[in-house]
Write an enzyme that holds these catalytic residues in place. Structure first.
Site, PDB file in Angstrom:
ATOM      1  N   PHE A  16       0.953  -1.496   0.090  1.00  0.00           N
ATOM      2  CA  PHE A  16      -0.305  -0.146   0.031  1.00  0.00           C
ATOM      3  C   PHE A  16       0.977   1.099   0.080  1.00  0.00           C
ATOM      4  N   THR A  41       4.141 -10.657  -1.272  1.00  0.00           N
ATOM      5  CA  THR A  41       3.096 -11.740  -0.136  1.00  0.00           C
ATOM      6  C   THR A  41       1.687 -11.570  -0.367  1.00  0.00           C
ATOM      7  N   ASP A  64      12.795 -12.262  -0.767  1.00  0.00           N
ATOM      8  CA  ASP A  64      12.271 -11.899   0.431  1.00  0.00           C
ATOM      9  C   ASP A  64      13.733 -11.683   1.827  1.00  0.00           C
ATOM     10  N   THR A 105       9.807 -11.695   9.065  1.00  0.00           N
ATOM     11  CA  THR A 105       9.630 -10.793   8.363  1.00  0.00           C
ATOM     12  C   THR A 105      10.402  -9.520   9.069  1.00  0.00           C
ATOM     13  N   THR A 135       5.453   2.804  12.728  1.00  0.00           N
ATOM     14  CA  THR A 135       4.768   3.004  12.531  1.00  0.00           C
ATOM     15  C   THR A 135       4.800   3.837  14.271  1.00  0.00           C
ATOM     16  N   ASP A 136       3.229   4.249  14.538  1.00  0.00           N
ATOM     17  CA  ASP A 136       3.051   4.954  15.880  1.00  0.00           C
ATOM     18  C   ASP A 136       2.356   3.865  17.158  1.00  0.00           C
ATOM     19  N   GLU A 137       2.098   2.353  16.423  1.00  0.00           N
ATOM     20  CA  GLU A 137       1.579   2.022  17.225  1.00  0.00           C
ATOM     21  C   GLU A 137       2.840   1.114  18.187  1.00  0.00           C
ATOM     22  N   TYR A 160       1.931  -7.679  16.445  1.00  0.00           N
ATOM     23  CA  TYR A 160       2.467  -6.624  14.859  1.00  0.00           C
ATOM     24  C   TYR A 160       3.440  -5.177  16.013  1.00  0.00           C
ATOM     25  N   ALA A 162       4.821  -5.027  18.644  1.00  0.00           N
ATOM     26  CA  ALA A 162       6.227  -5.202  19.262  1.00  0.00           C
ATOM     27  C   ALA A 162       6.752  -5.871  18.270  1.00  0.00           C
ATOM     28  N   LYS A 164       7.789  -4.692  15.179  1.00  0.00           N
ATOM     29  CA  LYS A 164       7.489  -3.323  15.089  1.00  0.00           C
ATOM     30  C   LYS A 164       9.045  -2.167  15.687  1.00  0.00           C
ATOM     31  N   PRO A 215     -18.259  -5.001  10.175  1.00  0.00           N
ATOM     32  CA  PRO A 215     -17.922  -5.562  11.058  1.00  0.00           C
ATOM     33  C   PRO A 215     -17.138  -4.529  12.635  1.00  0.00           C
ATOM     34  N   ARG A 224      -8.300   6.659  15.633  1.00  0.00           N
ATOM     35  CA  ARG A 224      -7.071   6.829  15.517  1.00  0.00           C
ATOM     36  C   ARG A 224      -7.082   8.192  14.552  1.00  0.00           C
ATOM     37  N   GLY A 293      -7.193  -7.277  22.638  1.00  0.00           N
ATOM     38  CA  GLY A 293      -6.290  -6.207  23.364  1.00  0.00           C
ATOM     39  C   GLY A 293      -6.171  -4.982  22.394  1.00  0.00           C
TER      40      GLY A 293
HETATM   41  P1  NAD Z   1       1.363  -3.723   3.013  1.00  0.00           P
HETATM   42  O1  NAD Z   1       0.840  -4.278   3.836  1.00  0.00           O
HETATM   43  O2  NAD Z   1       0.335  -3.144   2.343  1.00  0.00           O
HETATM   44  O3  NAD Z   1       2.732  -4.140   2.377  1.00  0.00           O
HETATM   45  C1  NAD Z   1       3.955  -4.332   2.737  1.00  0.00           C
HETATM   46  C2  NAD Z   1       4.392  -4.974   1.947  1.00  0.00           C
HETATM   47  O4  NAD Z   1       5.580  -5.881   2.303  1.00  0.00           O
HETATM   48  C3  NAD Z   1       3.702  -6.194   0.669  1.00  0.00           C
HETATM   49  O5  NAD Z   1       4.661  -5.226  -0.790  1.00  0.00           O
HETATM   50  C4  NAD Z   1       4.062  -7.223   1.358  1.00  0.00           C
HETATM   51  O6  NAD Z   1       4.311  -8.391  -0.347  1.00  0.00           O
HETATM   52  C5  NAD Z   1       5.433  -7.314   1.350  1.00  0.00           C
HETATM   53  N1  NAD Z   1       6.352  -7.977   1.794  1.00  0.00           N
HETATM   54  C6  NAD Z   1       6.180  -8.873   3.259  1.00  0.00           C
HETATM   55  N2  NAD Z   1       6.976  -9.454   3.793  1.00  0.00           N
HETATM   56  C7  NAD Z   1       7.951  -9.395   3.023  1.00  0.00           C
HETATM   57  C8  NAD Z   1       9.172  -9.312   3.084  1.00  0.00           C
HETATM   58  N3  NAD Z   1       9.704 -10.767   3.766  1.00  0.00           N
HETATM   59  N4  NAD Z   1      10.194 -10.093   2.332  1.00  0.00           N
HETATM   60  C9  NAD Z   1      10.134  -8.437   1.229  1.00  0.00           C
HETATM   61  N5  NAD Z   1       9.309  -8.091   0.547  1.00  0.00           N
HETATM   62  C10 NAD Z   1       7.940  -8.812   2.196  1.00  0.00           C
HETATM   63  O7  NAD Z   1       1.935  -2.326   3.998  1.00  0.00           O
HETATM   64  P2  NAD Z   1       1.111  -0.379   3.799  1.00  0.00           P
HETATM   65  O8  NAD Z   1       0.734  -0.297   4.975  1.00  0.00           O
HETATM   66  O9  NAD Z   1       2.064  -0.275   3.163  1.00  0.00           O
HETATM   67  O10 NAD Z   1       3.035  -0.319   5.292  1.00  0.00           O
HETATM   68  C11 NAD Z   1       4.284  -0.675   4.633  1.00  0.00           C
HETATM   69  C12 NAD Z   1       5.192   0.446   6.180  1.00  0.00           C
HETATM   70  O11 NAD Z   1       4.982   1.238   6.681  1.00  0.00           O
HETATM   71  C13 NAD Z   1       4.956  -1.161   7.125  1.00  0.00           C
HETATM   72  O12 NAD Z   1       6.640  -0.984   7.636  1.00  0.00           O
HETATM   73  C14 NAD Z   1       3.885  -0.281   7.948  1.00  0.00           C
HETATM   74  O13 NAD Z   1       4.518  -1.220   9.623  1.00  0.00           O
HETATM   75  C15 NAD Z   1       4.572   0.584   8.040  1.00  0.00           C
HETATM   76  N6  NAD Z   1       3.429   1.672   8.453  1.00  0.00           N
HETATM   77  C16 NAD Z   1       1.840   1.733   8.155  1.00  0.00           C
HETATM   78  C17 NAD Z   1       0.518   2.068   8.183  1.00  0.00           C
HETATM   79  C18 NAD Z   1      -0.754   1.604   7.676  1.00  0.00           C
HETATM   80  O14 NAD Z   1      -1.548   2.667   8.009  1.00  0.00           O
HETATM   81  N7  NAD Z   1      -0.377   1.007   6.699  1.00  0.00           N
HETATM   82  C19 NAD Z   1       1.252   3.445   9.266  1.00  0.00           C
HETATM   83  C20 NAD Z   1       2.294   3.898   9.892  1.00  0.00           C
HETATM   84  C21 NAD Z   1       3.456   2.862   9.408  1.00  0.00           C
HETATM   85  P1  TYD Z   2      -6.382  -1.627  11.259  1.00  0.00           P
HETATM   86  O1  TYD Z   2      -7.037  -1.323  10.067  1.00  0.00           O
HETATM   87  O2  TYD Z   2      -6.956  -3.220  11.452  1.00  0.00           O
HETATM   88  O3  TYD Z   2      -5.501  -0.602  11.920  1.00  0.00           O
HETATM   89  P2  TYD Z   2      -5.328  -0.450  12.951  1.00  0.00           P
HETATM   90  O4  TYD Z   2      -5.521  -1.903  13.587  1.00  0.00           O
HETATM   91  O5  TYD Z   2      -3.669  -0.780  13.027  1.00  0.00           O
HETATM   92  O6  TYD Z   2      -4.854   0.851  13.522  1.00  0.00           O
HETATM   93  O7  TYD Z   2      -8.251  -0.931  12.391  1.00  0.00           O
HETATM   94  C1  TYD Z   2      -8.352   0.388  12.074  1.00  0.00           C
HETATM   95  C2  TYD Z   2      -9.729   0.374  13.324  1.00  0.00           C
HETATM   96  O8  TYD Z   2     -10.819  -0.819  13.184  1.00  0.00           O
HETATM   97  C3  TYD Z   2      -8.536  -0.547  14.938  1.00  0.00           C
HETATM   98  O9  TYD Z   2      -9.415   0.468  16.326  1.00  0.00           O
HETATM   99  C4  TYD Z   2      -9.386  -1.862  14.835  1.00  0.00           C
HETATM  100  C5  TYD Z   2     -10.910  -1.413  13.764  1.00  0.00           C
HETATM  101  N1  TYD Z   2     -11.975  -2.467  13.302  1.00  0.00           N
HETATM  102  C6  TYD Z   2     -13.044  -2.314  12.970  1.00  0.00           C
HETATM  103  O10 TYD Z   2     -13.336  -1.858  13.967  1.00  0.00           O
HETATM  104  N2  TYD Z   2     -12.981  -3.672  12.006  1.00  0.00           N
HETATM  105  C7  TYD Z   2     -11.952  -3.958  11.254  1.00  0.00           C
HETATM  106  O11 TYD Z   2     -13.497  -4.754  10.866  1.00  0.00           O
HETATM  107  C8  TYD Z   2     -11.350  -3.815  11.251  1.00  0.00           C
HETATM  108  C9  TYD Z   2     -10.155  -4.420   9.929  1.00  0.00           C
HETATM  109  C10 TYD Z   2     -10.780  -2.721  11.991  1.00  0.00           C
END
Ligand code: NAD
Ligand code: TYD
Length: 354
Positions: A16, A41, A64, A105, A135-137, A160, A162, A164, A215, A224, A293
């Site tokens: 993404f 993946t 990978d 990973t 991430t902020d998590e 997740y 932990a 990161k 859901p 969030r 959690g």
């Molecule tokens: P995503 O799950 O959409 O994409 C992850 C990508 O990593 C995929 O293309 C997957 O194929 C690849 N990947 C997974 N395991 C791999 C491996 N072992 N080797 C090589 N490639 C591998 O994730 P995203 O939401 O785009 O997040 C990207 C980064 O940003 C992550 O590190 C995540 O922790 C961080 N992040 C995400 C968010 C969010 O809201 N999505 C917010 C803050 C930080």
């Molecule tokens: P998510 O998009 O999984 O991001 P994160 O857990 O990394 O913040 O979830 C965003 C919020 O929405 C989180 O509080 C969990 C909640 N959620 C639901 O209520 N229903 C769902 O089906 C999903 C996927 C998340």
């Protein structure tokens, strides 16, 4: 011989956020060679990069990051100047049902990448940069007050977060111990096109489309802080080029939403866009068992990146949210493709057996 001024390795570029970042870099920096390394993946999809896949400054490598040999070979084959590391397992619910993938990973993979960079750059770190995206998590869960700053103590509470947190610590350890020129950023929840529909917003859009239940975990009161993904990519660009080595930057949208309010807003907009009677989509809202959690609230204080690098979100939430919904409605084939196959199994396990 390459004629490029720099070679940048982006990991996780088929996911993404990674695909938005690869697109930005390939288009904005024709003088850089961009190597996108991704395992592909379930969350990685080369269709996310169709528009730039033929660009002369773009190369894809399927690998990978848990494979240390493959990473060393890649660094031997290319003169890599910078790494922007996004590859990760990223979904909290999957980390609860299968933590080991996250350990492999997110932790082992990150150490492999650190080792490969350190080894390739052993003669000199001059002009090199290792940028770790996090991430902020990692900061844990907030009560009703306060925001995360860069010095907030880590308190991750899901497998997740932990994993990161562990990877963030290792990146900083390589900076302090070996002098590896590293920088880290921690961002809040992103939204936008190309997000895999297991995450809240695209999952709900897809379910509204099919008239399926929306859901809501627990009471829907978890909060969030949402940032448009293109603004995150802009921040990454800025930090990669101007961030201070060894520093951490928080990135956030200053845009907090309770889940239930966000879903209700989404329902209203979807009714309008799909020409449905107002209230139709909201009838799909279904309260389900809470996530184990489940962190109550995340909120980022992004004043450091604003003061030091001049970054702030450029897209207002109303605008970004509409754009996002339009993107999914205009790309329903993409949604259908990524939700076929193994996604069905995941979805059945996650939601039906409750
Ligand atoms: P995503 O799950 O959409 O994409 C992850 C990508 O990593 C995929 O293309 C997957 O194929 C690849 N990947 C997974 N395991 C791999 C491996 N072992 N080797 C090589 N490639 C591998 O994730 P995203 O939401 O785009 O997040 C990207 C980064 O940003 C992550 O590190 C995540 O922790 C961080 N992040 C995400 C968010 C969010 O809201 N999505 C917010 C803050 C930080
Ligand atoms: P998510 O998009 O999984 O991001 P994160 O857990 O990394 O913040 O979830 C965003 C919020 O929405 C989180 O509080 C969990 C909640 N959620 C639901 O209520 N229903 C769902 O089906 C999903 C996927 C998340």
């Amino acid at each position: 011989m390459d004629h490029f001024e720099k070679t940048i390795l982006i990991t996780g570029g088929a996911g993404f956020i990674g695909s938005h970042l690869v697109r930005l870099f390939v288009n904005k920096y024709p003088g850089y060679k961009i190597i996108n390394l991704d395992k592909l993946t379930y969350a990685g999809n080369l269709a996310n990069l169709k528009d730039i896949e033929k660009a002369p400054n773009y190369t894809f490598v399927k690998a990978d990051i848990t494979d240390a040999v493959a990473l060393n070979q890649l660094f031997a084959a290319h003169k890599i100047d910078g790494v922007i590391h996004l590859a990760a397992e990223s979904h909290v619910d999957r980390s609860i049902s299968n933590p080991m993938e996250f350990i492999m990973t997110n932790i082992v993979g990150t150490v492999n990448l650190l080792n490969a960079a350190r080894n390739a750059w052993k003669d000199s770190f001059e002009g090199k940069r290792f940028y770790h995206i996090s991430t902020d998590e990692v900061y844990g869960s907030l009560g009703e007050e306060g925001k995360f700053v860069e010095t907030t103590a880590y308190d991750p509470r899901s497998p997740y977060s932990a994993s990161k947190a562990s990877s963030d610590h290792l990146v900083r350890a390589y900076f302090h111990t070996y002098g590896l020129p590293a920088v880290v950023s921690n961002c809040s929840n992103n939204y936008g096109g190309y997000q895999f529909p297991e995450k809240l917003i695209p999952l709900c859009i897809n379910n509204i489309r099919h008239g399926k239940p929306l859901p809501v975990y627990g009471k829907g009161e978890n909060i969030r802080d949402w940032l448009y993904v293109v603004d995150h990519a802009r921040a990454i660009d800025l930090i990669f080029h101007k961030g201070v080595t060894g520093e951490t930057y928080n990135i956030g949208g200053n845009n907090e939403w309770r889940n239930i309010d966000l879903i209700k807003k989404l329902c209203e907009i979807m009714d309008r866009k799909l020409n449905r009677e107002p209230g139709t989509s909201a009838k799909l809202i279904t309260y389900v068992k809470d996530r184990a959690g489940h962190d109550l609230r995340y909120a980022i204080d992004a004043s450091k990146i604003k003061a030091e690098l001049g970054w702030e979100p450029s897209i207002r939430f109303d605008e970004g949210f509409e754009k996002t919904i339009d993107w999914y409605l205009e790309n329903q084939e993409w949604l259908d493709d990524v939700t076929s196959g193994s996604y069905q199994l995941y979805y059945e396990k996650q939601y039906v057996s409750r």
